[in-house]
Design a protein around this motif. Sequence first.
Motif, PDB file in Angstrom:
ATOM      1  N   GLY A  25       0.829  -1.215   0.000  1.00  0.00           N
ATOM      2  CA  GLY A  25       0.000   0.000   0.000  1.00  0.00           C
ATOM      3  C   GLY A  25       0.853   1.250   0.000  1.00  0.00           C
ATOM      4  O   GLY A  25       0.588   2.221  -0.712  1.00  0.00           O
ATOM      5  N   LEU A  26       1.951   1.221   0.833  1.00  0.00           N
ATOM      6  CA  LEU A  26       2.860   2.370   0.867  1.00  0.00           C
ATOM      7  C   LEU A  26       3.573   2.549  -0.476  1.00  0.00           C
ATOM      8  O   LEU A  26       3.770   3.669  -0.941  1.00  0.00           O
ATOM      9  CB  LEU A  26       3.876   2.201   1.998  1.00  0.00           C
ATOM     10  N   ASP A  27       3.952   1.428  -1.086  1.00  0.00           N
ATOM     11  CA  ASP A  27       4.597   1.502  -2.400  1.00  0.00           C
ATOM     12  C   ASP A  27       3.643   2.105  -3.440  1.00  0.00           C
ATOM     13  O   ASP A  27       4.039   2.935  -4.268  1.00  0.00           O
ATOM     14  CB  ASP A  27       5.044   0.112  -2.853  1.00  0.00           C
ATOM     15  N   ALA A  28       2.373   1.669  -3.374  1.00  0.00           N
ATOM     16  CA  ALA A  28       1.371   2.200  -4.299  1.00  0.00           C
ATOM     17  C   ALA A  28       1.159   3.690  -4.061  1.00  0.00           C
ATOM     18  O   ALA A  28       1.048   4.484  -5.010  1.00  0.00           O
ATOM     19  CB  ALA A  28       0.055   1.439  -4.158  1.00  0.00           C
ATOM     20  N   LEU A  29       1.096   4.093  -2.802  1.00  0.00           N
ATOM     21  CA  LEU A  29       0.947   5.515  -2.479  1.00  0.00           C
ATOM     22  C   LEU A  29       2.157   6.314  -2.954  1.00  0.00           C
ATOM     23  O   LEU A  29       2.030   7.436  -3.457  1.00  0.00           O
ATOM     24  CB  LEU A  29       0.737   5.710  -0.978  1.00  0.00           C
ATOM     25  N   GLY A  30       3.357   5.743  -2.791  1.00  0.00           N
ATOM     26  CA  GLY A  30       4.581   6.406  -3.253  1.00  0.00           C
ATOM     27  C   GLY A  30       4.561   6.576  -4.769  1.00  0.00           C
ATOM     28  O   GLY A  30       4.932   7.630  -5.287  1.00  0.00           O
ATOM     29  N   ALA A  31       4.131   5.521  -5.479  1.00  0.00           N
ATOM     30  CA  ALA A  31       4.061   5.600  -6.950  1.00  0.00           C
ATOM     31  C   ALA A  31       3.029   6.643  -7.366  1.00  0.00           C
ATOM     32  O   ALA A  31       3.251   7.419  -8.315  1.00  0.00           O
ATOM     33  CB  ALA A  31       3.716   4.238  -7.533  1.00  0.00           C
ATOM     34  N   ALA A  32       1.903   6.688  -6.652  1.00  0.00           N
ATOM     35  CA  ALA A  32       0.864   7.672  -6.967  1.00  0.00           C
ATOM     36  C   ALA A  32       1.372   9.086  -6.692  1.00  0.00           C
ATOM     37  O   ALA A  32       1.140  10.016  -7.474  1.00  0.00           O
ATOM     38  CB  ALA A  32      -0.400   7.389  -6.164  1.00  0.00           C
ATOM     39  N   ALA A  33       2.097   9.262  -5.575  1.00  0.00           N
ATOM     40  CA  ALA A  33       2.652  10.582  -5.250  1.00  0.00           C
ATOM     41  C   ALA A  33       3.661  11.005  -6.316  1.00  0.00           C
ATOM     42  O   ALA A  33       3.695  12.172  -6.727  1.00  0.00           O
ATOM     43  CB  ALA A  33       3.302  10.550  -3.867  1.00  0.00           C
TER      44      ALA A  33
END
Length: 133
Positions: A14-22
């Motif tokens: 989830g954090l990786d996905a949020l980082g990619a989205a950011a």
Amino acid sequence: RDVVGTVRTRLQKGLDALGAAAYAVANMENEIKAKQPVLEQTKKQVAEMMVVITEDKAKAAVTKESCVKVESEAKIQADEASGIKEEAEKELNEALPALNVAEKALKALKLSSLQEIKVLGKPPDGVRLTLEA
């Protein structure tokens, strides 16, 4: 332990996905900032074009009004010309029979008849009237 590991893996994904989205959002913001001057220039050009289009519409409306006026005048003149044509054709149709009779009479004249009239010093009034016609 397994449950904690699974939760940890899920949180990491989830954090990786949020980082990619950011990261994607940051890139999009940079693109928007880079394209902002182009957008402002385009807005300016569109505003200028709208002014020109508005002026052209006003000129076109004046031209259209003028064309409508000229068209109505031309229609009136065409109607008048049509009336004159019909009247001329009517008069021509009335005159054609008389012309045909005159042509036949002219073809019937003989040179000797003209010479006889010429010999007369003073032709009678009826002959003079005919010759004057």
